[in-house]
Design a protein around this motif. Structure first.
Motif, mmCIF file in Angstrom:
data_model
loop_
_atom_site.group_PDB
_atom_site.id
_atom_site.type_symbol
_atom_site.label_atom_id
_atom_site.label_comp_id
_atom_site.label_asym_id
_atom_site.label_seq_id
_atom_site.Cartn_x
_atom_site.Cartn_y
_atom_site.Cartn_z
ATOM 1 N N UNK A 200 0.844 -1.190 0.000
ATOM 2 C CA UNK A 200 0.000 0.000 0.000
ATOM 3 C C UNK A 200 0.883 1.245 0.000
ATOM 4 N N UNK A 201 0.743 2.070 -1.016
ATOM 5 C CA UNK A 201 1.594 3.243 -1.135
ATOM 6 C C UNK A 201 0.750 4.514 -1.087
ATOM 7 N N UNK A 202 1.106 5.372 -0.145
ATOM 8 C CA UNK A 202 0.377 6.631 0.029
ATOM 9 C C UNK A 202 1.364 7.779 0.076
ATOM 10 N N UNK A 203 0.879 9.010 -0.131
ATOM 11 C CA UNK A 203 1.775 10.166 0.024
ATOM 12 C C UNK A 203 2.120 10.377 1.503
ATOM 13 N N UNK A 204 3.086 11.217 1.794
ATOM 14 C CA UNK A 204 3.451 11.511 3.177
ATOM 15 C C UNK A 204 2.222 12.027 3.924
ATOM 16 N N UNK A 205 1.930 11.472 5.097
ATOM 17 C CA UNK A 205 0.719 11.867 5.822
ATOM 18 C C UNK A 205 0.757 13.316 6.315
ATOM 19 N N UNK A 206 -0.409 13.910 6.402
ATOM 20 C CA UNK A 206 -0.518 15.239 7.003
ATOM 21 C C UNK A 206 -0.118 16.384 6.094
ATOM 22 N N UNK A 207 0.291 16.097 4.873
ATOM 23 C CA UNK A 207 0.697 17.165 3.959
ATOM 24 C C UNK A 207 -0.382 17.309 2.878
ATOM 25 N N UNK A 208 -0.624 18.544 2.418
ATOM 26 C CA UNK A 208 -1.612 18.709 1.350
ATOM 27 C C UNK A 208 -1.133 18.000 0.075
ATOM 28 N N UNK A 209 -2.046 17.269 -0.575
ATOM 29 C CA UNK A 209 -1.675 16.533 -1.785
ATOM 30 C C UNK A 209 -1.862 17.417 -3.016
ATOM 31 N N UNK A 210 -0.830 17.473 -3.850
ATOM 32 C CA UNK A 210 -0.936 18.216 -5.105
ATOM 33 C C UNK A 210 -1.513 17.296 -6.170
ATOM 34 N N UNK A 211 -0.947 16.109 -6.252
ATOM 35 C CA UNK A 211 -1.478 15.095 -7.152
ATOM 36 C C UNK A 211 -0.868 13.739 -6.792
ATOM 37 N N UNK A 212 -1.694 12.706 -6.754
ATOM 38 C CA UNK A 212 -1.248 11.340 -6.440
ATOM 39 C C UNK A 212 -0.291 11.305 -5.235
ATOM 40 N N UNK A 213 0.986 10.970 -5.507
ATOM 41 C CA UNK A 213 1.931 10.814 -4.397
ATOM 42 C C UNK A 213 2.748 12.080 -4.158
ATOM 43 N N UNK A 214 2.392 13.144 -4.854
ATOM 44 C CA UNK A 214 3.155 14.390 -4.741
ATOM 45 C C UNK A 214 2.480 15.323 -3.730
ATOM 46 N N UNK A 215 3.236 15.708 -2.700
ATOM 47 C CA UNK A 215 2.654 16.578 -1.670
ATOM 48 C C UNK A 215 3.264 17.978 -1.729
ATOM 49 N N UNK A 216 2.504 18.907 -1.147
ATOM 50 C CA UNK A 216 2.950 20.298 -1.082
ATOM 51 C C UNK A 216 3.778 20.473 0.191
ATOM 52 N N UNK A 217 5.054 20.783 0.043
ATOM 53 C CA UNK A 217 5.940 20.886 1.201
ATOM 54 C C UNK A 217 6.173 22.332 1.643
ATOM 55 N N UNK A 218 5.344 23.263 1.162
ATOM 56 C CA UNK A 218 5.575 24.687 1.489
ATOM 57 C C UNK A 218 5.682 24.923 2.987
ATOM 58 N N UNK A 219 4.739 24.332 3.750
ATOM 59 C CA UNK A 219 4.744 24.571 5.193
ATOM 60 C C UNK A 219 5.998 23.991 5.845
ATOM 61 N N UNK A 220 6.400 22.835 5.357
ATOM 62 C CA UNK A 220 7.620 22.178 5.848
ATOM 63 C C UNK A 220 8.836 23.088 5.613
ATOM 64 N N UNK A 221 8.923 23.667 4.430
ATOM 65 C CA UNK A 221 10.050 24.553 4.123
ATOM 66 C C UNK A 221 9.947 25.874 4.882
ATOM 67 N N UNK A 222 8.716 26.338 5.100
ATOM 68 C CA UNK A 222 8.546 27.588 5.854
ATOM 69 C C UNK A 222 9.097 27.416 7.270
ATOM 70 N N UNK A 223 8.876 26.241 7.857
ATOM 71 C CA UNK A 223 9.414 25.986 9.196
ATOM 72 C C UNK A 223 10.938 25.921 9.161
ATOM 73 N N UNK A 224 11.470 25.339 8.102
ATOM 74 C CA UNK A 224 12.921 25.255 7.951
ATOM 75 C C UNK A 224 13.515 26.659 7.821
ATOM 76 N N UNK A 225 12.840 27.495 7.044
ATOM 77 C CA UNK A 225 13.322 28.866 6.836
ATOM 78 C C UNK A 225 13.372 29.638 8.156
ATOM 79 N N UNK A 226 12.370 29.373 9.032
ATOM 80 C CA UNK A 226 12.282 30.077 10.312
ATOM 81 C C UNK A 226 13.531 29.912 11.167
ATOM 82 N N UNK A 227 14.184 28.764 11.092
ATOM 83 C CA UNK A 227 15.328 28.520 11.987
ATOM 84 C C UNK A 227 16.622 29.137 11.447
ATOM 85 N N UNK A 228 16.526 29.884 10.361
ATOM 86 C CA UNK A 228 17.701 30.517 9.746
ATOM 87 C C UNK A 228 18.812 29.488 9.498
#
Ligand code: SF4
Ligand code: SF4
Ligand code: FES
Lengths: 118, 239
Positions: B91-119
């Protein structure tokens, strides 16, 4: 830096320390009360009133209630911000819980403080 | 030959009203192991509409983080034989808890925004920089081991319940592992400012040590330990 008005401490570390410190007080109070009930030959009105007539016991009880107030406040804030996403509903629940915690504290004070031994 | 049953999460917002699981059967050589990414490439030959990300195919770029039989990991370095419950039903699913753009591709904007915060870069207020480079002792350099290897695949943060509930406020394991990497770097002088930025009720302290992050990191890193170290730095300052 994420700001949040509704928690208790001044910062994340302050919350963290308060949570642990109050947990210790609550644990000690629980252990004390349980051992009192277990070790007493018979728990009577007299033995209970005599216990709570001590100034030390009154302070210990109020300390425990203060610990519950702080621990509950921070704990409920953490749980609600995890699980309740509607801001209005969350603010309302937090308000209700905090008022209840303050009422517990006040009622505790009014009940425990005037106790005199028999 | 041997038949494999694969169930894949499908969602194309242009044509589908809701996500659904699509079942595939695929013939592979008997007793031949392969990576999940190889399997996905075979599926894509069968059904070219299937969308997923990949690039390096060797666990270096971090683009194919997926949820495979319930566990996050990189498809390119996860063999079918290592899947939970084996390859009986995959069973193959996209990463949980992330908005799905299409099929197994998720939107990582929030993930990167958190990364950006830590400078995520060295800050040094030295007015007279050294002519050649800022040297580190062997011991100082060793402190970065287990931290700098992070490839930002998001497997950890997307397995963390605290990140699911507060992805806009909790930095998450990946960001915090990287935050610690700069906090202990001997060449960085912004330690105090960095700690100030983290000392609220969410950024770090939403981590409750559940350790899902450690369980899934494909690079074998330990975000929980790094987070514990940040907490001690914050607490030492506070007391
Ligand atoms: S810590 Fe591990 S799981 Fe998390 S982003 Fe980095 S490499 Fe991926
Ligand atoms: S240890 Fe912390 S960061 Fe890691 S999964 Fe648990 S809560 Fe998330
Ligand atoms: S394709 Fe690069 S990590 Fe898997």
């Amino acid at each position: 830096m994420v700001s949040s008005a509704s928690t208790f401490g001044r910062s994340g570390s302050h919350d963290f320390i308060l949570l642990r410190a109050t947990a210790i007080i609550m644990a000690l109070y629980t252990i004390f009360m349980v051992s009192f009930f277990v070790s007493a030959d018979a728990v009577t009105y007299a033995s209970l009133t005599n216990l709570f007539a001590h100034l030390g016991m009154k302070i210990f009880t109020m300390l425990a209630l203060t610990a519950i107030l702080i621990h509950g406040w921070i704990g409920i804030f953490q749980v609600l911000t995890d699980y309740v996403k509607k801001v209005g509903l969350r603010a309302f629940l937090q308000f209700v819980v905090c008022v209840a915690l303050i009422v517990y504290w006040l009622v505790g004070l009014l009940v425990v403080w005037p106790v005199e031994g028999v | 030959m041997q038949k494999l049953n694969v169930s894949v999460y499908r969602y194309n917002p242009d044509v589908d009203n809701a996500p659904y699981m699509k079942d595939y059967t695929i013939e592979v050589e008997k007793n031949r192991d392969m990576m999940v990414l190889d399997l996905l490439l075979l599926l894509k030959e069968q059904d070219p509409t299937l969308a997923f990300r990949r690039s390096c195919r060797e666990g270096v770029c971090g683009s194919d983080g997926l949820n495979m039989n319930g566990k996050n990991g990189l498809a390119c370095i996860t063999p079918l034989s290592a899947l939970k419950g084996g390859d009986k039903k995959i069973v193959i699913r996209p990463l949980p808890g992330m908005p799905v753009i299409r099929d197994l591709i998720v939107d990582l904007s929030q993930f990167y925004a958190q990364y950006e915060k830590i400078k995520p870069y060295l800050i040094n207020d030295d007015k007279t920089p050294p002519a050649r480079e800022r040297l580190q002792s062997i011991e100082e350099r060793a402190k970065l081991d287990g931290l700098y290897e992070c490839i930002l695949c998001a497997c950890c943060s997307s397995s963390c319940p605290s990140f699911w509930w507060n992805p806009d406020k909790f930095i998450g394991p990946a960001g915090l592992l990287n935050a610690y990497r700069f906090l202990i770097d001997s060449r960085d002088t912004a330690t105090e400012e960095r700690l100030n930025d983290l000392d609220d009720a969410f950024s770090v302290f939403r981590c409750h040590g559940i350790m899902n992050c450690v369980n899934v990191c494909p690079k074998g890193l330990n975000p929980t330990k790094a987070i514990g170290n940040i907490k001690s730095m914050l607490l030492k300052r506070a007391i």
